[in-house]
Design an enzyme around this catalytic site. Structure first.
Site, mmCIF file in Angstrom:
data_model
loop_
_atom_site.group_PDB
_atom_site.id
_atom_site.type_symbol
_atom_site.label_atom_id
_atom_site.label_comp_id
_atom_site.label_asym_id
_atom_site.label_seq_id
_atom_site.Cartn_x
_atom_site.Cartn_y
_atom_site.Cartn_z
ATOM 1 N N ASP A 11 -8.681 -9.425 -31.010
ATOM 2 C CA ASP A 11 -7.571 -8.760 -31.697
ATOM 3 C C ASP A 11 -6.978 -7.719 -30.754
ATOM 4 O O ASP A 11 -7.673 -6.803 -30.322
ATOM 5 C CB ASP A 11 -8.158 -8.108 -32.954
ATOM 6 C CG ASP A 11 -7.132 -7.327 -33.755
ATOM 7 O OD1 ASP A 11 -6.012 -7.084 -33.262
ATOM 8 O OD2 ASP A 11 -7.479 -6.953 -34.885
ATOM 9 N N ILE A 12 -5.715 -7.848 -30.446
ATOM 10 C CA ILE A 12 -5.093 -6.954 -29.457
ATOM 11 C C ILE A 12 -5.076 -5.493 -29.939
ATOM 12 O O ILE A 12 -5.048 -4.583 -29.115
ATOM 13 C CB ILE A 12 -3.675 -7.443 -29.083
ATOM 14 C CG1 ILE A 12 -3.227 -6.812 -27.752
ATOM 15 C CG2 ILE A 12 -2.659 -7.177 -30.192
ATOM 16 C CD1 ILE A 12 -2.023 -7.481 -27.107
ATOM 17 N N GLY A 33 1.852 -11.371 -38.075
ATOM 18 C CA GLY A 33 1.171 -11.629 -36.801
ATOM 19 C C GLY A 33 0.769 -10.361 -36.068
ATOM 20 O O GLY A 33 0.313 -9.393 -36.669
ATOM 21 N N VAL A 34 0.957 -10.381 -34.762
ATOM 22 C CA VAL A 34 0.620 -9.243 -33.904
ATOM 23 C C VAL A 34 1.386 -7.990 -34.363
ATOM 24 O O VAL A 34 0.837 -6.886 -34.433
ATOM 25 C CB VAL A 34 1.001 -9.545 -32.437
ATOM 26 C CG1 VAL A 34 0.814 -8.322 -31.570
ATOM 27 C CG2 VAL A 34 0.168 -10.695 -31.895
ATOM 28 N N ASP A 35 2.637 -8.188 -34.670
ATOM 29 C CA ASP A 35 3.522 -7.094 -35.072
ATOM 30 C C ASP A 35 2.957 -6.357 -36.301
ATOM 31 O O ASP A 35 2.825 -5.119 -36.306
ATOM 32 C CB ASP A 35 4.897 -7.713 -35.386
ATOM 33 C CG ASP A 35 6.034 -6.710 -35.359
ATOM 34 O OD1 ASP A 35 5.798 -5.554 -34.980
ATOM 35 O OD2 ASP A 35 7.160 -7.103 -35.725
ATOM 36 N N SER A 123 5.420 -15.454 -28.726
ATOM 37 C CA SER A 123 6.146 -16.613 -29.293
ATOM 38 C C SER A 123 5.261 -17.768 -29.762
ATOM 39 O O SER A 123 5.793 -18.775 -30.235
ATOM 40 C CB SER A 123 7.192 -17.183 -28.312
ATOM 41 O OG SER A 123 8.320 -16.327 -28.213
ATOM 42 N N GLY A 125 3.082 -17.873 -32.247
ATOM 43 C CA GLY A 125 2.707 -17.846 -33.663
ATOM 44 C C GLY A 125 3.864 -18.280 -34.528
ATOM 45 O O GLY A 125 4.258 -19.450 -34.526
#
Ligand code: AR6
Length: 170
Positions: A11-12, A33-35, A123, A125
């Site tokens: 997990d970033i 997602g990541v955001d 990009s 996901g």
């Protein structure tokens, strides 16, 4: 100077780096997602700064392929660099825009003086870019970049993403 490329699975938002890159959208106002994960764990300071960017330099949003930095809030980083990846299209080639995300993020990192940068697989996901091709573009672009960043870590969420990047790194 050469940049060291490292792959990590996970997990970033748990990563420690000078700058953590967010796979954002043009609105800069959050998403999934990541955001979503970055805003959740990083806390409200990131969104506040994104709102200020929308009220000033980026009234129409951050264009695809570009990058901009904010505070990293409560993340273990000094900055979040938000970049907007292209949506994958089978009929139009948007590879140059995906490469631009990596190049522009590193350019912003250089402006900030960041020495370590963590990237997600931009990009791949919600924006549906095929993982193997995304890994190729990410690694080629970072390898070719002229940057003072000393270490780039790709933080891959699952086995499949990690395997795709590992195969391309060899
Ligand atoms: N850490 C690392 N990688 C992750 C994490 C995490 N916490 N969560 C997901 N991934 P995505 P995109 C992986 O969808 O395709 C958002 O709604 C995920 O498995 O986050 O660029 C934005 O607001 C995938 O491999 O970004 C935009 O609207 C990769 O990160 C849109 O999604 C990227 O998936 C951007 O879509």
């Amino acid at each position: 100077m050469t940049t060291t490329l490292t792959l990590v699975q996970g997990d970033i938002t748990r990563q420690s780096a000078d700058a953590i890159v967010n796979a954002a959208n043009s609105s800069l106002l959050g998403g999934g997602g990541v955001d979503g994960a970055i805003h959740r764990r990083g806390g409200p300071a990131i969104l506040e700064e994104c709102r200020r960017l929308r009220a000033s330099r980026y009234g129409k949003g951050l264009p695809t392929g570009q990058a901009v930095a904010t505070t990293a809030g409560d993340l273990d980083a000094r900055w979040v660099i938000h970049t907007v990846g292209p949506v994958f299209s089978a009929t139009e080639d948007h590879s140059a825009l995906l490469a631009s995300c990596y190049r522009e993020s590193l350019r912003v990192a250089d402006e900030l003086g960041a020495r370590t940068v963590a990237f997600p697989a931009v990009s791949t996901g919600v924006y549906r870019w095929p993982m193997d091709d995304a890994a190729r573009i990410a690694l080629e672009t970072v390898r070719a970049a002229v940057t003072a960043v000393e270490e780039v870590t790709f933080v891959l969420f699952d086995d499949r993403a990690h395997a795709a990047f590992a195969a391309r790194l060899r």
